[in-house]
Design a protein around this motif. Structure first.
Motif, PDB file in Angstrom:
ATOM      1  N   ALA A   1      41.539  39.690  35.474  1.00 21.39           N
ATOM      2  CA  ALA A   1      42.497  40.498  34.696  1.00 21.39           C
ATOM      3  C   ALA A   1      43.091  41.620  35.551  1.00 21.39           C
TER       4      ALA A   1
ATOM      5  N   TYR B   1      44.638  39.461  39.359  1.00 19.25           N
ATOM      6  CA  TYR B   1      45.566  38.340  39.195  1.00 19.25           C
ATOM      7  C   TYR B   1      46.571  38.579  38.060  1.00 19.25           C
ATOM      8  N   MET B   2      46.106  39.271  36.993  1.00 21.14           N
ATOM      9  CA  MET B   2      47.030  39.551  35.877  1.00 21.14           C
ATOM     10  C   MET B   2      47.684  40.919  36.056  1.00 21.14           C
ATOM     11  N   HIS B   3      47.371  41.573  37.176  1.00 24.38           N
ATOM     12  CA  HIS B   3      47.970  42.861  37.545  1.00 24.38           C
ATOM     13  C   HIS B   3      47.707  43.983  36.562  1.00 24.38           C
TER      14      HIS B   3
END
Lengths: 111, 220
Positions: free
Chosen positions: A74, A77-79
């Motif tokens: 989270a 990768y999901m910034h």
């Protein structure tokens, strides 16, 4: 016909912090580091499964490792790490509620 | 921009145009001044907030399925030993890798590196397909051991939980494939990558769900 240029999704503050955005300049280090950590934690999880620890210790270790891995995905990768805090609260609420539900049910497994 | 919005509105009741048009133009100009508030909430673009809210609803969906699986295990421990941990660990590693390649593709897109974007995206699709293939192989092996959907409460909850996750992976694969085709045709660039970023958020979320499932369903 020329493609219309859409506004970027990241807020200006978030866009400034995201690792990879300048043209031809790579800042992929955090992504690679997160991937290595995810792979190592997965290996540790599997190894722990074959260990002789008490069930409760095993459950706690595995849940902590899974939580750490989910946070890594989270955050990097999901910034979420670079986003506005508001978004972390929006996503964090259901995550917390779900985690409480799952943790509460672990007592059934430990019986 | 304000005039554009005002001119696109339907004509008001005759005699009232003068009263309404300046209001609309003023309102739109106000939005433009505040960085397009009509498309943002707390500085977040609407589509992005929308996908995050969708992911929040997905958390609750999977929480219910995981809870059901836990309850089923308590009532009927079932053949938990039948589950193939090494194979699923490999599958977990594959899905983690696909998540990495998706963010790698986004990074390539943001850098304007088309080759990196397309290669990484193609790898993501391949890894995703491998994950689904291994899951199908696992289901086949389990069915040979008599562990089928209607064998008992635990097997039902196992297949529903992992099956719903698998269906999410398949939806993600279809989405990524569509984006690959569009990307191949040059629809994305360093300035136009938001659609791919949204798909990436979905894909990473599916990865997070599997991280939790792997531990709770297979390891504990």
């Amino acid at each position: 016909m020329e493609q219309p240029v859409k506004p970027p999704l990241l807020s200006p503050e978030a866009a400034a912090k995201v690792p990879a955005h300048p043209q031809h300049e790579s800042h992929d280090g955090p992504y690679i580091l997160a991937y290595i950590l995810l792979a190592v934690f997965t290996l540790i999880e599997v190894l722990f499964t074959y260990s002789t620890f008490a069930k409760i210790v095993l459950v706690i270790i595995l849940l902590v490792l899974a939580g750490t891995k989910a946070t890594l995905v989270a955050a990097f990768y999901m910034h979420l790490r670079y986003e506005k805090r508001f978004l972390a609260f929006v996503f964090g609420g259901p995550v917390l509620l779900g985690a409480i539900c799952v943790l509460a049910l672990q007592q059934l497994i430990l019986r | 921009m304000a005039h554009e919005i005002a001119s696109n509105l339907p004509a008001a009741v005759p005699g009232q145009e003068m009263a309404h048009a300046p209001d609309v133009a003023e309102h739109a100009a106000g939005h433009a001044e505040h960085g397009g508030l009509a498309h943002k909430l707390r500085g977040l673009e609407n589509r992005k907030l929308g996908i995050w809210l969708f992911l929040c609803s997905e958390i609750m969906f999977f929480t219910v399925l995981i809870g059901t699986n836990q309850m089923a295990r308590w009532k009927d421990p079932g053949p938990h030993e039948v589950l193939n941990i090494p194979l699923t660990a490999l599958n977990t590693f594959i899905l983690l890798t696909s998540s990495f390649t998706v963010v790698w593709a986004l990074s390539g897109l943001q850098q304007g590196n088309r080759k990196k974007f397309l290669r990484a995206l193609l790898l993501s699709i391949l890894f995703g397909a491998m994950f689904v293939g291994i899951q199908a192989f696992e289901y086949t092996n389990l069915s040979h051991d008599g562990f089928v959907l209607n064998a008992n409460l635990y097997s039902s909850s196992f297949f529903v939980l992992t099956g719903f996750h698998g269906s999410h992976v398949i939806i993600g694969l279809i989405w990524l494939t569509r984006l690959f085709i569009k990307g191949f045709n040059g629809s994305y660039s360093a300035e136009n990558y938001e659609e791919f970023e949204l798909a990436g958020l979905y894909w990473h979320f599916v990865d997070i769900v599997w991280i939790v499932l792997f531990v709770i369903v297979y390891l504990i």
